[in-house]
Scaffold this active site. Structure first.
Site, PDB file in Angstrom:
ATOM      1  N   GLU A 135      10.404 -33.567 100.328  1.00 49.60           N
ATOM      2  CA  GLU A 135      11.519 -32.778  99.821  1.00 49.60           C
ATOM      3  C   GLU A 135      11.723 -31.617 100.786  1.00 49.60           C
ATOM      4  O   GLU A 135      11.132 -31.596 101.862  1.00 49.60           O
ATOM      5  CB  GLU A 135      11.209 -32.267  98.403  1.00 49.60           C
ATOM      6  CG  GLU A 135      10.761 -33.363  97.457  1.00 49.60           C
ATOM      7  CD  GLU A 135      10.446 -32.849  96.062  1.00 49.60           C
ATOM      8  OE1 GLU A 135      11.067 -31.864  95.633  1.00 49.60           O
ATOM      9  OE2 GLU A 135       9.571 -33.421  95.406  1.00 49.60           O
ATOM     10  N   HIS A 160       2.185 -49.069 110.294  1.00 49.53           N
ATOM     11  CA  HIS A 160       3.410 -48.560 109.686  1.00 49.53           C
ATOM     12  C   HIS A 160       4.334 -47.867 110.687  1.00 49.53           C
ATOM     13  O   HIS A 160       5.352 -47.302 110.295  1.00 49.53           O
ATOM     14  CB  HIS A 160       3.069 -47.596 108.542  1.00 49.53           C
ATOM     15  CG  HIS A 160       2.331 -48.252 107.421  1.00 49.53           C
ATOM     16  ND1 HIS A 160       1.181 -47.729 106.864  1.00 49.53           N
ATOM     17  CD2 HIS A 160       2.578 -49.412 106.766  1.00 49.53           C
ATOM     18  CE1 HIS A 160       0.750 -48.541 105.915  1.00 49.53           C
ATOM     19  NE2 HIS A 160       1.575 -49.569 105.826  1.00 49.53           N
ATOM     20  N   ARG A 172      12.948 -41.268  86.775  1.00 49.87           N
ATOM     21  CA  ARG A 172      11.899 -40.569  87.514  1.00 49.87           C
ATOM     22  C   ARG A 172      10.860 -39.996  86.571  1.00 49.87           C
ATOM     23  O   ARG A 172      11.191 -39.516  85.489  1.00 49.87           O
ATOM     24  CB  ARG A 172      12.495 -39.429  88.352  1.00 49.87           C
ATOM     25  CG  ARG A 172      13.743 -39.788  89.119  1.00 49.87           C
ATOM     26  CD  ARG A 172      13.510 -40.911  90.116  1.00 49.87           C
ATOM     27  NE  ARG A 172      12.491 -40.575  91.079  1.00 49.87           N
ATOM     28  CZ  ARG A 172      12.691 -39.894  92.179  1.00 49.87           C
ATOM     29  NH1 ARG A 172      13.887 -39.477  92.472  1.00 49.87           N
ATOM     30  NH2 ARG A 172      11.704 -39.638  93.004  1.00 49.87           N
TER      31      ARG A 172
END
Length: 262
Positions: A3, A85, A252
DNA sequence: TGCCCCCTGCAG
DNA sequence: CTGCAGGGGGCA
């Protein structure tokens, strides 16, 4: 994952690490992770690193830009070691590199001259251009649950699930409260707590509950200081005697104290 | 304004 | 094994 505080952590670090460097090449290990012709960035110098909500933008010479969104599991590691990854590797002419890892392959890097299409719908950034007055105005525009409004990038840019949960806990506001029903006092309190958790988030180097690491591959420390997020079943930190509960809101995970948050 | 979906991996 | 995960785009 990341975030506003996590992306801001990266922006601060990367500004010092890569501004002034010239891109030699971009290797795409996972085509889904890159949009556009990566060769357009070759030979270009990085002149700026900016953040728009949860997105990073590298300004390159000749007006070219690299926009990066980490979505849920992205990492940007300076001189990182390639692993299973790793999706994109940007190599600089001095031999250093920037590794884009993304376990879930939701994130992306794209090259473009014009990024207004990616930024124009974003609301004000809480730590750059959101005032109390503007915040109150935004809350008044919607009867949706206040947590949903906090996380709506078109209303306020950069707030995600962790910091929305924790700001609401500190402000003593139930996540389901219709945004337009909050009193002016409550709205102002929420504004202050939102800024508090975001600024603490930056100070602690972001939240690394699972994937997030900073540009040096180090974990942040916010997860050691969660107020309500991820604390379901644990004692409310206000010592009210209640335990944090977990519900679903807008799909969520939503954490709150049934006593302290009305 | 809600759902489903994009993926991989890990906890329960 | 199922369900869930710091995001958000697209669809009804």
């Amino acid at each position: 994952m990341p975030e506003l505080p996590e992306i801001e952590t990266l922006r601060l670090q990367l500004s010092r690490l890569i501004i002034g460097k010239t891109i030699k090449s971009i290797d795409i290990l996972k085509p889904r992770s890159f949009v556009g012709d990566s060769r357009r960035a070759a030979g270009k110098k990085i002149i700026g690193v900016r953040r728009f909500a949860k997105m990073l933008v590298f300004d390159l010479s000749d007006g070219v830009k690299l926009a990066i969104h980490l979505k849920m599991s992205g990492q940007l590691i300076y001189n990182g070691v390639r692993n299973k990854h790793t999706r994109v590797i940007t190599t600089f002419e001095d031999g250093d590199c920037l590794c884009f890892n993304d376990q879930r392959i939701f994130g992306w890097i794209r090259v473009a001259d014009d990024i207004t299409g990616l930024t124009q719908k974003l609301g004000p950034d809480p730590i750059k251009d959101l005032t109390v007055g503007k915040f109150e105005e935004i809350l008044k525009t919607s009867g949706r649950p206040v947590k949903t409004v906090l996380m709506d990038q078109e209303k306020i840019a950069g707030v995600g699930n962790i910091y929305a949960n924790d700001a609401l806990f500190l402000a003593g506001i139930h996540p389901k409260t219709p945004a337009n029903q909050l009193s002016q006092v409550k709205s102002k309190g929420l504004y202050l707590k939102l800024l508090k958790v975001l600024k603490e988030g930056i100070k602690w180097g972001g939240a690394s509950k699972t994937n997030f690491v900073d540009a040096f591959g180090r974990k942040g420390h916010v997860q050691e200081h969660f107020y309500a997020y991820d604390r379901d079943g644990l004692e409310c930190l206000n010592h009210c005697g209640a335990k944090i509960r977990k519900i679903k809101l807008g799909g969520r995970g939503t954490f709150f104290c049934p006593i302290c948050q009305v």
